[in-house]
Design a protein around this motif. Sequence first.
Motif, PDB file in Angstrom:
ATOM      1  N   GLY A  99       0.798  -1.211   0.000  1.00 57.49           N
ATOM      2  CA  GLY A  99       0.000   0.000   0.000  1.00 57.49           C
ATOM      3  C   GLY A  99       0.835   1.267   0.000  1.00 57.49           C
ATOM      4  O   GLY A  99       0.416   2.287  -0.527  1.00 57.49           O
ATOM      5  N   GLU A 168      15.008  -8.601   7.112  1.00 56.44           N
ATOM      6  CA  GLU A 168      15.662  -9.812   6.635  1.00 56.44           C
ATOM      7  C   GLU A 168      14.921 -10.252   5.369  1.00 56.44           C
ATOM      8  O   GLU A 168      13.699 -10.060   5.243  1.00 56.44           O
ATOM      9  N   MET A 170      13.124 -12.619   2.933  1.00 55.31           N
ATOM     10  CA  MET A 170      12.372 -13.869   2.983  1.00 55.31           C
ATOM     11  C   MET A 170      12.283 -14.377   1.539  1.00 55.31           C
ATOM     12  O   MET A 170      11.534 -13.839   0.712  1.00 55.31           O
ATOM     13  N   ASN A 224       0.974 -10.655   4.548  1.00 54.84           N
ATOM     14  CA  ASN A 224       1.841 -10.266   5.664  1.00 54.84           C
ATOM     15  C   ASN A 224       2.491 -11.481   6.330  1.00 54.84           C
ATOM     16  O   ASN A 224       3.109 -11.351   7.383  1.00 54.84           O
ATOM     17  N   ASP A 237       5.267  -7.064   8.565  1.00 51.55           N
ATOM     18  CA  ASP A 237       4.472  -5.850   8.386  1.00 51.55           C
ATOM     19  C   ASP A 237       3.716  -5.444   9.653  1.00 51.55           C
ATOM     20  O   ASP A 237       2.529  -5.757   9.819  1.00 51.55           O
ATOM     21  N   SER A 529      -1.980  -4.639  -1.220  1.00 42.92           N
ATOM     22  CA  SER A 529      -3.103  -4.785  -0.324  1.00 42.92           C
ATOM     23  C   SER A 529      -3.508  -3.418   0.174  1.00 42.92           C
ATOM     24  O   SER A 529      -2.830  -2.445  -0.024  1.00 42.92           O
ATOM     25  N   THR A 530      -4.646  -3.424   0.824  1.00 41.92           N
ATOM     26  CA  THR A 530      -5.174  -2.149   1.253  1.00 41.92           C
ATOM     27  C   THR A 530      -4.300  -1.473   2.285  1.00 41.92           C
ATOM     28  O   THR A 530      -3.996  -2.049   3.309  1.00 41.92           O
TER      29      THR A 530
HETATM   30  N1  LIG Z   1      11.104  -9.264   4.033  1.00 45.20           N
HETATM   31  C1  LIG Z   1      10.635  -9.560   2.824  1.00 45.20           C
HETATM   32  N2  LIG Z   1      11.260 -10.463   2.067  1.00 45.20           N
HETATM   33  C2  LIG Z   1      10.797 -10.782   0.845  1.00 45.20           C
HETATM   34  N3  LIG Z   1       9.708 -10.242   0.283  1.00 45.20           N
HETATM   35  C3  LIG Z   1       9.033  -9.330   0.989  1.00 45.20           C
HETATM   36  C4  LIG Z   1       9.458  -8.931   2.285  1.00 45.20           C
HETATM   37  N4  LIG Z   1       8.591  -8.013   2.738  1.00 45.20           N
HETATM   38  C5  LIG Z   1       7.660  -7.860   1.792  1.00 45.20           C
HETATM   39  N5  LIG Z   1       7.918  -8.639   0.721  1.00 45.20           N
HETATM   40  C6  LIG Z   1       7.141  -8.747  -0.523  1.00 45.20           C
HETATM   41  O1  LIG Z   1       6.645  -7.474  -0.849  1.00 45.20           O
HETATM   42  C7  LIG Z   1       5.220  -7.492  -0.915  1.00 45.20           C
HETATM   43  C8  LIG Z   1       4.704  -6.171  -0.428  1.00 45.20           C
HETATM   44  O2  LIG Z   1       4.861  -6.111   0.955  1.00 45.20           O
HETATM   45  P1  LIG Z   1       4.230  -4.945   1.814  1.00 45.20           P
HETATM   46  O3  LIG Z   1       4.373  -5.318   3.233  1.00 45.20           O
HETATM   47  O4  LIG Z   1       4.777  -3.654   1.374  1.00 45.20           O
HETATM   48  O5  LIG Z   1       2.723  -4.899   1.353  1.00 45.20           O
HETATM   49  P2  LIG Z   1       1.502  -5.871   1.566  1.00 45.20           P
HETATM   50  O6  LIG Z   1       1.613  -6.575   2.869  1.00 45.20           O
HETATM   51  O7  LIG Z   1       1.349  -6.724   0.352  1.00 45.20           O
HETATM   52  O8  LIG Z   1       0.329  -4.850   1.557  1.00 45.20           O
HETATM   53  P3  LIG Z   1      -0.063  -3.785   2.680  1.00 45.20           P
HETATM   54  O9  LIG Z   1       0.808  -2.627   2.449  1.00 45.20           O
HETATM   55  O10 LIG Z   1      -1.484  -3.505   2.383  1.00 45.20           O
HETATM   56  O11 LIG Z   1       0.132  -4.468   4.001  1.00 45.20           O
HETATM   57  C9  LIG Z   1       4.805  -8.683  -0.076  1.00 45.20           C
HETATM   58  O12 LIG Z   1       3.559  -9.174  -0.494  1.00 45.20           O
HETATM   59  C10 LIG Z   1       5.937  -9.662  -0.309  1.00 45.20           C
HETATM   60  O13 LIG Z   1       5.703 -10.420  -1.477  1.00 45.20           O
END
Ligand SMILES: Nc1ncnc2c1ncn2[C@@H]1O[C@H](COP(=O)(O)OP(=O)(O)OP(=O)(O)O)[C@@H](O)[C@H]1O
Length: 675
Positions: A99, A168, A170, A224, A237, A529-530
Amino acid sequence: MPSRHSPPDIAPLQPTAVSNNHHRLHTLPLIIAGSLILTGALLILFTILLYRKLYRNRTAPSDLISKSPQHYQCRRFSYSQLRRATNSFSESTQLGHGGFGSVYKADLPSGNSLAVKVMDSSAGSLQGEREFHNELSLSSHLIGSPHVVSLLGFSSDRRGRRLILVYELMANRSLQDALLDRKCEELMDWNKRFEIATDIAKGIEFLHSCCDPPIIHGDIKPSNILLDSDFKAKIGDFGLARVKSDDLVSGNDTRILIEEEEKRIDVGDDNGSILEETESVITVFEDGNAVNLSPETGASPGAGSVLSPETCAVSVLTASSGAVTGLSPEVGLEKGSVSESCLEQMSVESSSKQKVGSRRDWWWKQDNNGGSRGGIESGSVKDYVMEWIGSEIKKESDNNKEWVKNGDGSSSVTKKKKKEKKRKPREWWKEEFCEELTRKKRKKKKKKKKRGLSSISSIDSWFHRDDGDDAASVHDQSHNPCKRKKRNSIDWWVDGLSGELKSVIGKKNSQDSGLWCDVNVQKSGGVSSTPSMRGTVCYIAPECGGGGVLSEKCDVYSFGVLLLVLVSGRRPLQVTASPMSEFERANLISWAKQLACNGKLLELVDKSIHSLEKEQAVLCITIALLCLQRSPVKRPTMKEIVQMLSGAAEPPHLPFEFSPSPPMGFPFKSRKKAR
Ligand SMILES: Nc1ncnc2c1ncn2[C@@H]1O[C@H](COP(=O)(O)OP(=O)(O)OP(=O)(O)O)[C@@H](O)[C@H]1O
């Protein structure tokens, strides 16, 4: 001879004095003007300095954060180093998009890799900044669990416009991505899924029980949950998470509040809300150019308009979530995106109907948002949806006149033949819905004759169902075959939506429509996501949406939805196939409840799964249903859930309302008969 005195030297002096006066008169305004200019300049300088100071404070929180002792364990990374490591934040290094920005993979010269979440605050997103602060401030509490993604540090560019969180890496990204989008083979193994479920439960339990004070995540959902190279799950998150502090309601207070709320609803509804709802529906559609929303009456020619399946499907699915892979025949019942204008319209209109709730904490406050109980009152949700459907119907009516005729059976055979030739993908939908309408029409006529009941639109009755009623009605029908007969696929499909709609409509966000936009699958495979301050549609507990009471039980509810998603391998809302019968499965929660009542829980399990442990699968679904109970008090704690999943506690029983029907022919005699 009188000496002649020369006239005193006054005369020549006079012009000098005059000129001095003149000079003074000339210079005075100059002096005044000069001092004014100087004062003005000083003022401007002061204002500029003040503005710069304030601006700097606002846009470079990392500077302030680094001074705060509680963030010392969070390392500050060099921005230029991160920029180099991500190839100037290039798309090729992008892991996903959320988001408030994108997540990139940073390859450091040392050979280590990190995940870098970049929030562009120049877009003016205060919420993004808040999430940034929130996550940093919570990081100190989150150390020590193998089931929580570690926040390694932060950074920001020189002007403080780009805020960066460093995590870290993932390797397998999010569960959403791996399970629902990429459909990773590793996740087709039941044991892996069960392991993930247990890891998530342990992670949440850590937040609730091991952190002091406890932390409520507030946004548990597949995107998340992050998966490492071995597909071990960790919770990530924490932008919406919060520490459960003393000013938050305690467990007991929550219970009291919820009970009061339930009483209020009971009494309130009795005092006419249902009547109002019914009236409001009629009014809406009378106002809407005599559009008749009832499918029964709508099908008749001359009714002005008709509720087309497209309209119904798009409106309800759109309203419910972006998590819809099949929207309407037009989009081929495959992954499609919800019309943005519809979403915006929905959010904007709905937000204007919300009552702004007052909450102490900024966490709950959101621009143009807030509200009581789910952000809205049930009446306004329904009004909104009805209004929206009405407007869609108006658009549809012109195109669908032929269809109405067909539905009524009045069109000629030749016309039908012509139409068959031109049969578009959406036709099946119309035809099936026409059947549905005529069936309903007949039934209603019979009903009217028998009972003389006043006609209430069946759509209206759909929206009278609440989450709680949903369960009750499921149970009721399962125990009463006669009643069950009256329900059809559409009913099931729409079941439980009112709760979700409440959440949706309570989610107007300044940055986007406020809906869960999982349909917007990114190129990178990530999802957006939202960016809501209240969690995500379909995952948020009914009592938490729109600024309601927040407790650990909100996370428990979200975990319940996640568990169903994990077991079924599908989104909470989606239509996967064309037949009308599929509608009853569109809403995962309703479908699970329905299967529970019919004693067919295992039908929910993802067909692609191998090495299925049936007992574990039933256990997972049962726990999910316990988590999804409307009353937070009835939901188990995360500790109990972990015990159930690990086998340390007895396997739970299904909630009574979802337990399978007792055998028919129960030898029960009424007193009347006995006499
Ligand atoms: N630590 C990480 N390692 C690997 N990929 C990640 C990591 N954090 C986030 N991602 C990837 O980036 C995407 C976006 O993450 P982000 O937390 O920004 O948004 P979201 O959870 O999809 O949406 P929102 O902002 O609504 O919570 C995730 O869906 C994931 O695929």
